[in-house]
Structures are given as structure tokens and as C-alpha cells.
Design a protein around this motif. Structure first.
Motif, PDB file in Angstrom:
ATOM      1  N   SER A 155      19.121  83.973  41.207  1.00 43.03           N
ATOM      2  CA  SER A 155      19.951  84.977  40.521  1.00 43.03           C
ATOM      3  C   SER A 155      20.846  85.742  41.495  1.00 43.03           C
ATOM      4  N   VAL A 156      20.373  85.914  42.728  1.00 44.67           N
ATOM      5  CA  VAL A 156      21.214  86.553  43.752  1.00 44.67           C
ATOM      6  C   VAL A 156      22.449  85.678  44.003  1.00 44.67           C
ATOM      7  N   GLY A 157      22.235  84.364  44.054  1.00 52.36           N
ATOM      8  CA  GLY A 157      23.351  83.439  44.238  1.00 52.36           C
ATOM      9  C   GLY A 157      24.310  83.474  43.056  1.00 52.36           C
ATOM     10  N   GLY A 178      19.702  80.823  55.379  1.00 53.50           N
ATOM     11  CA  GLY A 178      18.351  81.180  54.934  1.00 53.50           C
ATOM     12  C   GLY A 178      18.256  80.896  53.441  1.00 53.50           C
ATOM     13  N   PRO A 179      17.152  81.285  52.816  1.00 57.11           N
ATOM     14  CA  PRO A 179      17.002  81.054  51.373  1.00 57.11           C
ATOM     15  C   PRO A 179      18.190  81.584  50.572  1.00 57.11           C
ATOM     16  N   ILE A 180      18.711  82.737  50.961  1.00 56.45           N
ATOM     17  CA  ILE A 180      19.805  83.341  50.187  1.00 56.45           C
ATOM     18  C   ILE A 180      21.115  82.571  50.398  1.00 56.45           C
ATOM     19  N   GLY A 181      21.399  82.158  51.610  1.00 59.17           N
ATOM     20  CA  GLY A 181      22.581  81.315  51.841  1.00 59.17           C
ATOM     21  C   GLY A 181      22.472  80.027  51.039  1.00 59.17           C
ATOM     22  N   LEU A 182      21.268  79.451  50.997  1.00 59.42           N
ATOM     23  CA  LEU A 182      21.085  78.159  50.310  1.00 59.42           C
ATOM     24  C   LEU A 182      21.212  78.292  48.789  1.00 59.42           C
ATOM     25  N   LYS A 219      27.700  75.127  63.430  1.00 54.95           N
ATOM     26  CA  LYS A 219      26.750  75.913  64.215  1.00 54.95           C
ATOM     27  C   LYS A 219      27.512  77.051  64.901  1.00 54.95           C
ATOM     28  N   VAL A 220      26.964  78.251  64.791  1.00 50.22           N
ATOM     29  CA  VAL A 220      27.609  79.411  65.429  1.00 50.22           C
ATOM     30  C   VAL A 220      27.295  79.364  66.916  1.00 50.22           C
ATOM     31  N   THR A 221      28.332  79.140  67.706  1.00 48.63           N
ATOM     32  CA  THR A 221      28.143  78.954  69.150  1.00 48.63           C
ATOM     33  C   THR A 221      28.824  80.054  69.955  1.00 48.63           C
ATOM     34  N   GLU A 245      28.896  86.153  52.711  1.00 49.93           N
ATOM     35  CA  GLU A 245      28.175  86.445  53.952  1.00 49.93           C
ATOM     36  C   GLU A 245      26.706  86.677  53.619  1.00 49.93           C
ATOM     37  N   CYS A 246      25.821  85.812  54.130  1.00 54.14           N
ATOM     38  CA  CYS A 246      24.392  85.871  53.778  1.00 54.14           C
ATOM     39  C   CYS A 246      23.497  86.012  55.006  1.00 54.14           C
ATOM     40  N   SER A 247      24.022  86.538  56.096  1.00 55.53           N
ATOM     41  CA  SER A 247      23.157  86.758  57.270  1.00 55.53           C
ATOM     42  C   SER A 247      22.940  88.241  57.548  1.00 55.53           C
ATOM     43  N   GLY A 248      23.941  89.041  57.258  1.00 59.18           N
ATOM     44  CA  GLY A 248      23.858  90.470  57.574  1.00 59.18           C
ATOM     45  C   GLY A 248      24.174  90.764  59.038  1.00 59.18           C
ATOM     46  N   ALA A 251      28.292  90.332  63.749  1.00 60.00           N
ATOM     47  CA  ALA A 251      29.283  89.359  64.256  1.00 60.00           C
ATOM     48  C   ALA A 251      29.704  88.412  63.144  1.00 60.00           C
ATOM     49  N   SER A 252      28.764  88.063  62.282  1.00 60.25           N
ATOM     50  CA  SER A 252      29.064  87.126  61.201  1.00 60.25           C
ATOM     51  C   SER A 252      29.946  87.782  60.136  1.00 60.25           C
ATOM     52  N   ILE A 253      29.744  89.069  59.881  1.00 60.40           N
ATOM     53  CA  ILE A 253      30.607  89.764  58.908  1.00 60.40           C
ATOM     54  C   ILE A 253      32.034  89.834  59.461  1.00 60.40           C
ATOM     55  N   LEU A 268      29.708  90.541  50.524  1.00 62.84           N
ATOM     56  CA  LEU A 268      28.636  90.896  51.456  1.00 62.84           C
ATOM     57  C   LEU A 268      27.301  90.832  50.728  1.00 62.84           C
ATOM     58  N   VAL A 269      26.533  89.804  51.043  1.00 59.82           N
ATOM     59  CA  VAL A 269      25.188  89.683  50.483  1.00 59.82           C
ATOM     60  C   VAL A 269      24.168  90.134  51.532  1.00 59.82           C
ATOM     61  N   GLY A 270      24.342  89.649  52.754  1.00 62.39           N
ATOM     62  CA  GLY A 270      23.425  89.994  53.835  1.00 62.39           C
ATOM     63  C   GLY A 270      23.473  91.485  54.137  1.00 62.39           C
ATOM     64  N   LEU A 271      22.298  92.044  54.362  1.00 58.72           N
ATOM     65  CA  LEU A 271      22.190  93.469  54.655  1.00 58.72           C
ATOM     66  C   LEU A 271      21.547  93.619  56.028  1.00 58.72           C
ATOM     67  N   GLY A 272      22.361  94.026  56.994  1.00 57.85           N
ATOM     68  CA  GLY A 272      21.836  94.227  58.340  1.00 57.85           C
ATOM     69  C   GLY A 272      21.870  95.709  58.675  1.00 57.85           C
ATOM     70  N   GLY A 292      30.663  94.147  47.713  1.00 60.63           N
ATOM     71  CA  GLY A 292      29.221  94.119  47.926  1.00 60.63           C
ATOM     72  C   GLY A 292      28.534  93.513  46.712  1.00 60.63           C
ATOM     73  N   ILE A 293      27.286  93.136  46.900  1.00 65.17           N
ATOM     74  CA  ILE A 293      26.462  92.843  45.724  1.00 65.17           C
ATOM     75  C   ILE A 293      25.112  93.502  45.914  1.00 65.17           C
ATOM     76  N   PHE A 294      24.494  93.901  44.808  1.00 62.03           N
ATOM     77  CA  PHE A 294      23.131  94.413  44.868  1.00 62.03           C
ATOM     78  C   PHE A 294      22.283  93.636  43.865  1.00 62.03           C
ATOM     79  N   ARG A 295      21.444  92.786  44.412  1.00 58.36           N
ATOM     80  CA  ARG A 295      20.544  91.938  43.624  1.00 58.36           C
ATOM     81  C   ARG A 295      21.343  91.130  42.602  1.00 58.36           C
TER      82      ARG A 295
HETATM   83  P1  NAD Z   1      17.016  84.883  56.493  1.00 58.59           P
HETATM   84  O1  NAD Z   1      16.770  85.802  57.631  1.00 58.59           O
HETATM   85  O2  NAD Z   1      15.995  83.848  56.170  1.00 58.59           O
HETATM   86  O3  NAD Z   1      18.396  84.105  56.721  1.00 58.59           O
HETATM   87  C1  NAD Z   1      19.449  84.609  57.466  1.00 58.59           C
HETATM   88  C2  NAD Z   1      20.068  83.447  58.226  1.00 58.59           C
HETATM   89  O4  NAD Z   1      21.219  83.930  58.910  1.00 58.59           O
HETATM   90  C3  NAD Z   1      19.131  82.857  59.276  1.00 58.59           C
HETATM   91  O5  NAD Z   1      18.986  81.462  59.069  1.00 58.59           O
HETATM   92  C4  NAD Z   1      19.820  83.185  60.593  1.00 58.59           C
HETATM   93  O6  NAD Z   1      19.637  82.191  61.582  1.00 58.59           O
HETATM   94  C5  NAD Z   1      21.276  83.284  60.165  1.00 58.59           C
HETATM   95  N1  NAD Z   1      22.125  84.033  61.081  1.00 58.59           N
HETATM   96  C6  NAD Z   1      21.808  85.069  61.908  1.00 58.59           C
HETATM   97  N2  NAD Z   1      22.880  85.468  62.611  1.00 58.59           N
HETATM   98  C7  NAD Z   1      23.913  84.690  62.206  1.00 58.59           C
HETATM   99  C8  NAD Z   1      25.283  84.617  62.573  1.00 58.59           C
HETATM  100  N3  NAD Z   1      25.797  85.424  63.503  1.00 58.59           N
HETATM  101  N4  NAD Z   1      26.061  83.708  61.937  1.00 58.59           N
HETATM  102  C9  NAD Z   1      25.544  82.865  61.002  1.00 58.59           C
HETATM  103  N5  NAD Z   1      24.243  82.881  60.649  1.00 58.59           N
HETATM  104  C10 NAD Z   1      23.438  83.774  61.237  1.00 58.59           C
HETATM  105  O7  NAD Z   1      17.272  85.812  55.243  1.00 58.59           O
HETATM  106  P2  NAD Z   1      17.480  85.493  53.677  1.00 58.59           P
HETATM  107  O8  NAD Z   1      16.195  85.665  52.960  1.00 58.59           O
HETATM  108  O9  NAD Z   1      18.227  84.222  53.502  1.00 58.59           O
HETATM  109  O10 NAD Z   1      18.398  86.734  53.278  1.00 58.59           O
HETATM  110  C11 NAD Z   1      19.669  86.846  53.842  1.00 58.59           C
HETATM  111  C12 NAD Z   1      20.205  88.251  53.771  1.00 58.59           C
HETATM  112  O11 NAD Z   1      20.448  88.601  52.421  1.00 58.59           O
HETATM  113  C13 NAD Z   1      19.276  89.325  54.316  1.00 58.59           C
HETATM  114  O12 NAD Z   1      20.048  90.235  55.080  1.00 58.59           O
HETATM  115  C14 NAD Z   1      18.750  90.007  53.074  1.00 58.59           C
HETATM  116  O13 NAD Z   1      18.414  91.338  53.307  1.00 58.59           O
HETATM  117  C15 NAD Z   1      19.950  89.893  52.180  1.00 58.59           C
HETATM  118  N6  NAD Z   1      19.706  90.018  50.742  1.00 58.59           N
HETATM  119  C16 NAD Z   1      20.562  90.812  50.054  1.00 58.59           C
HETATM  120  C17 NAD Z   1      20.445  90.947  48.708  1.00 58.59           C
HETATM  121  C18 NAD Z   1      21.406  91.822  47.973  1.00 58.59           C
HETATM  122  O14 NAD Z   1      21.130  92.173  46.847  1.00 58.59           O
HETATM  123  N7  NAD Z   1      22.530  92.175  48.564  1.00 58.59           N
HETATM  124  C19 NAD Z   1      19.424  90.268  48.011  1.00 58.59           C
HETATM  125  C20 NAD Z   1      18.567  89.441  48.744  1.00 58.59           C
HETATM  126  C21 NAD Z   1      18.719  89.315  50.112  1.00 58.59           C
END
Ligand code: NAD
Ligand code: ZN
Length: 348
Positions: A155-157, A178-182, A219-221, A245-248, A251-253, A268-272, A292-295
């Protein structure tokens, strides 16, 4: 200990205990659920490791778990939508239903949201749990309770791809595998995206993204976001119009903004870290929207329809399975980052 309602309780940072707790009775409008499957989320592990996420601070013992599905074992007064024996996915956040945000249909923004395993609200990593019936979604016979539990991340996706406007022919960049990116990858493909590129630092995660349908992986190098954006654009052949953006990672944002086509959108999905320095002028003068998104909101029915119709297969996300009794091992496995989705079976 009778083990009638074995429950995974986070007492304080670093202290999860498995204990028998009272079997909850459903109130009006609620159902009692015999829990079947609960997936572990990064946030469960974060509360265990740190005792807090931002302003949500664990002040009293809390039951963990929110990616869940169960079987209805009792119905409370007035419930007509479900009956004993129905298998359901549990949408973990129950809003007030009365505030302006709820009335606008954006209940995920409700200030009175009660969300499982977000302090002080208990989660559902237990044998039995009670939830409001209208936030339980009946699963068709051919959809498993493991898939039901995975409706939560899926549902997040769904919400992210809706906010991003992913549609037929979209070219999408997903940062983080990660799971959320996938789940964003799966949803974007199901929405008709013609090319999806996924980035990560980790080769194994990129392999998983490839196996789950990524057209490209990068691959991020480089630590330099401009350089990284150029590398991604080179692989893609052009700039993607949508970046999710699913890493938070800060640098990735930054890379996400540089990499997105003018007039496009970064979600912006990732929360760092709570404060991040961004190339905001670059975004402004190229009219790159940042959202942004929240859940998720009203996304469970869509996510379920995607799974039930076979448009999306979430099952490969599950890399580890444990029994409720082995919750500690399941949490250790998730913390080590060994797999993608760790699933706990709560049925005896
Ligand atoms: P996760 O930690 O398993 O996955 C994050 C991935 O990002 C990892 O595979 C990591 O190697 C990669 N990563 C780290 N730095 C990177 C970079 N510079 N460039 C590219 N990739 C990089 O986490 P997850 O469970 O997949 O969740 C991802 C994010 O989503 C988390 O920040 C989590 O808090 C957030 N999230 C947000 C919501 C929302 O409602 N906004 C909901 C669920 C999860
Ligand atoms: Zn509300």
C-alpha cells in the motif's frame, strides 16, 4: 504461562519479551482476530533498537507488529461486513473519521490516528488481537494471509505511485532497493511504467530488484550527487520524469532532484534525518515538484486487487519465515539486513 495469547511486547529499548497476555474481546464494530502472519518492518526494528522514531517515543510497554493478516474469531456488536472464519488483511491505522483531514478523505493525515506499533498504540504480533472491522479487508480464497500481511508495504507503493502520477509509459527512477523500494518497483510496473531503474549501494539488493522486474539497476558508487545523477541518466538514456526516493539517505535525495527531468516529480518516501540540505534552487528553476507521502490512504483495496488479479506478485519479497515463538531470532535477522521481508507465523 498458558500461552493462550502469546504476545511480542517491547518493554523498552533493546528489551522485547514474549509473554502471555489477556485475550482481547471485540467491542462494538470490532472483530477479534486469530493472527496468522505478521511481517517485520524496519520501524519495528527501529523501536527495538532506539526506543523512538522522531517524536514517537516509547514510554510504556508496547506490542510490536503492524504488517498483518488474521482470521476472524469473534465479531463484536453491529458488525455485518465480516463473519467468523473470514481471512482478512488488517489496515493498521485507524483514524478518528471525524476531523477535517478524515472528511477530506486524507485520513492518513488524521492527528488522532491510532496506528499499530506506533507508541502508545499496541501492534498485533500476538496470537489474538482486536481491530475495527471496517479496517479489515476480506481476502479471496486464493490470496494467502502472507500476501495479506504484505498488503501493508504494498500500500505504501500504491500511495507513492499515485502521488507520483506513475502511468502508462512512465520512466521511473527508484532510489533504494529495500522492501519499500521493491514494492514501489512492483507497483510502478503494474501502473504501466515502461522503464524502471533502481539504485542501491548493495549488490544483493540490486540483484533482487532485477529479479523482481527492474529494467535497469545502478549501483551507487559516487558520493557526489551530481555525478551520480549523470551516471544514472547515462544508463537510462535520458532523465526520468518521476523519481521515488526510498532510502532516506540525504545524498540519495539530492541525486533524486538532480536526476529528475525538468517539470517532473520527486516523491519522498524514505525518511532519514529530519533536516537535509537539498539543491532546492535546482528543483525550483526546473519546476521539479517535491512531494512527500505518509503511509497510505484508501490503498488497501487497490493493493488487494493488484494481488488478487495477479498483476503483482509480492511473494518473492519474503526471504525468511519464523514462528511467533522465535520472534527474537526474526528480529535479529531483520536487524542484520540478511533478507528482504521477514515473516512471522502467529498461528499455533
Ligand atoms: P531499508 O533500510 O531496508 O532499505 C533502504 C535501502 O536504501 C537499503 O537497501 C540501502 O542499501 C539503500 N540505500 C542507502 N543509502 C543509499 C543511497 N545513497 N542511494 C541508494 N540507496 C541507498 O528500508 P525500507 O524498509 O525499504 O524502507 C525505506 C525507507 O522508507 C525508510 O527510510 C523508511 O523509514 C521509509 N518508509 C516511509 C514510509 C512513509 O510513509 N513515508 C513508509 C514506510 C517506510
Ligand atoms: Zn481524523
Amino acid at each position: 504461562m498458558t500461552d493462550k495469547n502469546l504476545t511480542a511486547i517491547l518493554y523498552k529499548q533493546g528489551d522485547i519479551r514474549l509473554e502471555d497476555s489477556p485475550v482481547p474481546e471485540p467491542g462494538p464494530g470490532q472483530v477479534q482476530l486469530c493472527m496468522q502472519h505478521v511481517g517485520i518492518c524496519g520501524s519495528d526494528v527501529h523501536y527495538w533498537q532506539h526506543g523512538a522514531i522522531g517524536d514517537f517515543i516509547l514510554k510504556a510497554p508496547m506490542v510490536l507488529g503492524h504488517e498483518a493478516a488474521g482470521v476472524v474469531s469473534q465479531v463484536g456488536a453491529g458488525v455485518t461486513s465480516l463473519k467468523v472464519g473470514d481471512r482478512v488483511a488488517i489496515e493498521p491505522g485507524v483514524p478518528c473519521r471525524r476531523c477535517t483531514d478524515c472528511k477530506k478523505g486524507r485520513y492518513n493525515l488524521c492527528p488522532d490516528m491510532k496506528f499499530c506499533a506506533t507508541p502508545p498504540v499496541h501492534g498485533n504480533l500476538a496470537r489474538f488481537y482486536v481491530h475495527d472491522a471496517d479496517f479489515c479487508f476480506k481476502l479471496p480464497d486464493h490470496v494467502s494471509t502472507e500476501e495479506g500481511a504484505l498488503l501493508e508495504p504494498l500500500s505504501v507503493g500504491v500511495h507513492a505511485c499515485k502521488r507520483a502520477g506513475v502511468t502508462l509509459g512512465s520512466k521511473v527512477l527508484i532510489c533504494g532497493a529495500g522492501p519499500i523500494g521493491l514494492v514501489n518497483l512492483l507497483t510502478a510496473k503494474a501502473c504501466g511504467a515502461s522503464q524502471v531503474c533502481v539504485t542501491d549501494l548493495d549488490d544483493k539488493r540490486l540483484e533482487m530488484a532485477k529479479a523482481m522486474g527492474a529494467d535497469l539497476t545502478v549501483k551507487v558508487t559516487s558520493k557526489d550527487p551530481r555525478e551520480m545523477a549523470d551516471i544514472i541518466e547515462g544508463c537510462f538514456g535520458e532523465k526520468p520524469s518521476i523519481t521515488i526516493e526510498c532510502s532516506g539517505a540525504p545524498a540519495s535525495i539530492r541525486t533524486a532532484i538532480y536526476c529528475t527531468r525538468s517539470g517532473g516529480c520527486v516523491v519522498l518516501v524514505g525518511l532519514g534525518p529530519s533536516d537535509v540540505t537539498l539543491p532546492i534552487v535546482d528543483a525550483a528553476v526546473r519546476e521539479v515538484d517535491i512531494r512527500g507521502i505518509f503511509r497510505y490512504v484508501n490503498c488497501y483495496p487497490t493493493a488487494l486487487a493488484m494481488i488478487a488479479s495477479g498483476k503483482v506478485d509480492v511473494r518473492p519479497l519474503i526471504t525468511h519465515r519464523f514462528r511467533l515463538e522465535d520472534t527474537m531470532e526474526a528480529f535479529e535477522t531483520t536487524r542484520r539486513g540478511d533478507g528482504i521481508k521477514v515473516m512471522i507465523c502467529c498461528a499455533r
